[in-house]
Enzyme design. Structure first.
Site, PDB file in Angstrom:
ATOM      1  CE  LYS A 175      -5.174   2.623  -5.738  1.00 16.17           C
ATOM      2  NZ  LYS A 175      -4.435   0.988  -4.800  1.00 16.17           N
ATOM      3  CD  GLU A 250     -13.734  10.047   6.018  1.00  9.82           C
ATOM      4  OE1 GLU A 250     -13.597   9.846   7.767  1.00  9.82           O
ATOM      5  OE2 GLU A 250     -14.843  11.338   6.101  1.00  9.82           O
ATOM      6  CD  GLU A 384      -4.845   3.283  13.221  1.00  6.03           C
ATOM      7  OE1 GLU A 384      -3.686   3.480  11.878  1.00  6.03           O
ATOM      8  OE2 GLU A 384      -6.035   2.749  12.473  1.00  6.03           O
TER       9      GLU A 384
END
Ligand code: NAD
Length: 496
Positions: A175, A250, A384
């Site tokens: 995906k 991750e 981030e």
């Protein structure tokens, strides 16, 4: 205009709903291709096919050597078709064509590395010191693996999952990000043409919010490997808990780049620039948090500001372009909101911060931006941005020990732990810092390189998985112990 289709149960097919999504070229916002938009029923069909292939098909009957040979052929195809695949990657992501092509080289090296591992990865014999007993550990596939990828390195992130998952004998459901389907779609064709059993590969395109929960909650999916943002990662982990499936995450990073005054200044400054502004900062390991020794701050920051202002942004295929746009209008809005908040909290924009006008105005460009006067209580030094935004902090100390302790405290003051760097000419300090920094990859006097045989992954909320290297293969293996008594005898425990 071409529509990319899903690959389910051995065939390219449209979405059951007939829905499609338009895919933009981020450098000008124009639609360049369309993609089928998978729904829940498509996801269920993909799971059923992958399950059937795993339980009763031919793929798990192939040997490691045979699967390794297929991976080798895939690597050769990627190399042979590098220019075209690099072009597709640049069209979906907006990255420069040079980067698009370089990514394909990296992808091929990952397939080649795992092709080699076919001969290197055995089980092990255990010595129980008992007469007639053979005891061995064998590696088996986990089962049906859902592989969910982000948009920044679409094919590269796919390869880190696909190559080891297939080598281990799993069946996979890929995906890719809804924004960047092209190269994973093309990889599907290559995998099948080079010999992967059709049922062993399924491809779902479209929204993760739609098909993701079907994959993560299904008892027929044995593992989810996910690369993407922290918030999505948390929700995947929670939804996978109901079936206790294996989850490899991750996630993002807020990566410290620490420069001591004794560093090679030319190299440190140049790499600090690449560390954050490569691919317009849309790199999970981007060196987005500069932590520089107070005594050299002005020298380093002035030079970075000067050079950041000269970085040439532009469309992927234009001559001399050094970096591209952000992936989408929505993502640029997020980056702008992050910078606005930093300013509200007291940071100062030293360069960048304004959307470019003129010929770049149609694309989703955002300039290399440096934020000065950052302090540790500001969100910008912890969160981030996933854009071309560098925050600057300083450290100091009266002694070498104090300086190191101060730099380290700042570098570890983050809920992420993906990557970081230390710049110094003192080898002892470099080693001490590298060992004490709580991040999955540490570069000493360098930034960004990685190689397929070396593990990649995060500590803390950057994730719980490791990709690449032998551990990247182990993620996709079950470990089974087989105890064989060649001299069977009654146990004799119960007397009657
Ligand atoms: P994202 O989390 O928005 O999406 C990633 C993928 O998850 C996409 O395919 C998306 O469709 C899918 N998804 C969304 N909701 C889902 C759900 N509920 N269930 C299942 N799947 C779902 O991330 P993104 O914006 O595509 O990528 C950027 C992020 O990825 C950044 O945080 C970056 O740091 C991270 N990243 C990490 C690494 C690494 O190696 N650690 C590498 C690249 C990118």
């Amino acid at each position: 205009m071409e529509t990319l289709e899903l690959f389910i149960d051995g065939k390219f097919v449209p979405a059951k709903s007939g829905d499609e999504r338009e895919i933009e070229y981020p450098a000008n916002g124009q639609i360049h291709i369309r993609a089928a938009e998978a729904g829940k029923e498509d996801a269920k069909a993909a799971i059923a096919s992958a399950r059937k292939e795993f339980d009763t098909g031919n793929w798990t009957k192939t040997t490691y050597a045979q699967r390794g040979e297929i991976l080798r052929k895939v690597a050769n195809r990627l190399i042979a078709e590098r220019d075209e695949i690099g072009r597709m990657e640049s069209m979906d992501t907006g990255k420069t064509y040079a980067e698009g092509k370089a990514d394909v080289d990296d992808v091929a090296s990952v397939f080649n590395y795992y092709a080699d591992m076919a001969y290197a990865d055995g089980g092990r014999v255990v010595e129980p010191s008992m007469d007639g007993i053979s005891s061995k550990i064998v590696h088996e596939p986990v089962g049906v693996c859902a592989l969910i990828m982000p948009w920044n390195y679409p094919l590269l992130q796919a390869s880190w999952k696909v190559a080891p998952a297939l080598l281990a004998g799993n069946t996979i459901i890929m995906k890719p990000s809804e924004l960047t389907p092209s190269t994973t779609h093309y990889l599907t064709k290559i995998l099948i043409e080079e010999g992967v059993e059709p049922g062993a590969v399924q491809l779902l395109l479209g929204s993760g919010a739609e098909v993701g929960p079907v994959l993560t909650e299904s008892p027929d999916v044995d593992m989810v490997s996910f690369t993407g943002g922290l918030v999505t990662g948390r929700s995947i982990m929670a939804s996978a808990a109901g079936t206790v499936k294996r989850v490899a995450l991750e996630l993002g990073g807020k990566n410290p780049n620490v420069i001591f005054a004794d560093a090679d200044m030319e190299a440190a400054i140049d790499n600090a620039l690449t560390g954050i502004f490569l691919d317009s900062g849309q790199v999970c390991s981007a060196g987005s948090r500069l932590i520089v020794e107070e005594s050299i701050k002005d020298e380093v920051v002035n030079e970075l500001v000067k050079r950041a202002a000269n970085i040439k942004m532009g469309a992927s295929f234009d001559e001399g372009v050094e970096t591209g746009p952000l992936i989408s209008k929505e993502h640029r809005e997020k980056v702008m909101a992050y910078v606005d908040r930093a300013i509200e909290q007291g940071a100062k924009v030293l360069v960048g911060g304004e959307i470019p006008e003129g010929e770049l105005a149609e694309g989703y460009f955002y300039p290399p931006t440096i934020l000065g006067e950052c302090t540790r209580d500001m969100d910008c030094v912890h969160d981030e941005s996933f854009g071309p935004v560098l925050t600057v902090e300083t450290f100091s100390g009266d002694t070498d020990e104090e300086k190191e302790a101060n730099a380290l405290e700042i570098a570890n003051d983050t809920y992420y732990g993906l990557a970081g760097a230390v710049w110094t000419s003192n080898a002892g300090r470099a080693e001490r810092m590298a060992r004490a920094m709580r991040h999955g990859t540490i570069w000493i006097n360098d930034y960004h390189p990685y190689v397929a045989p070396a593990e990649w992954g995060g500590m803390k909320q950057s994730g719980n998985g490791r990709e690449l290297g032998p551990t990247g293969l182990a993620e996709y293996q079950e470990i089974k112990h087989i105890w064989h008594n060649t001299k069977p005898a009654p146990a004799g425990w119960f007397k009657n």
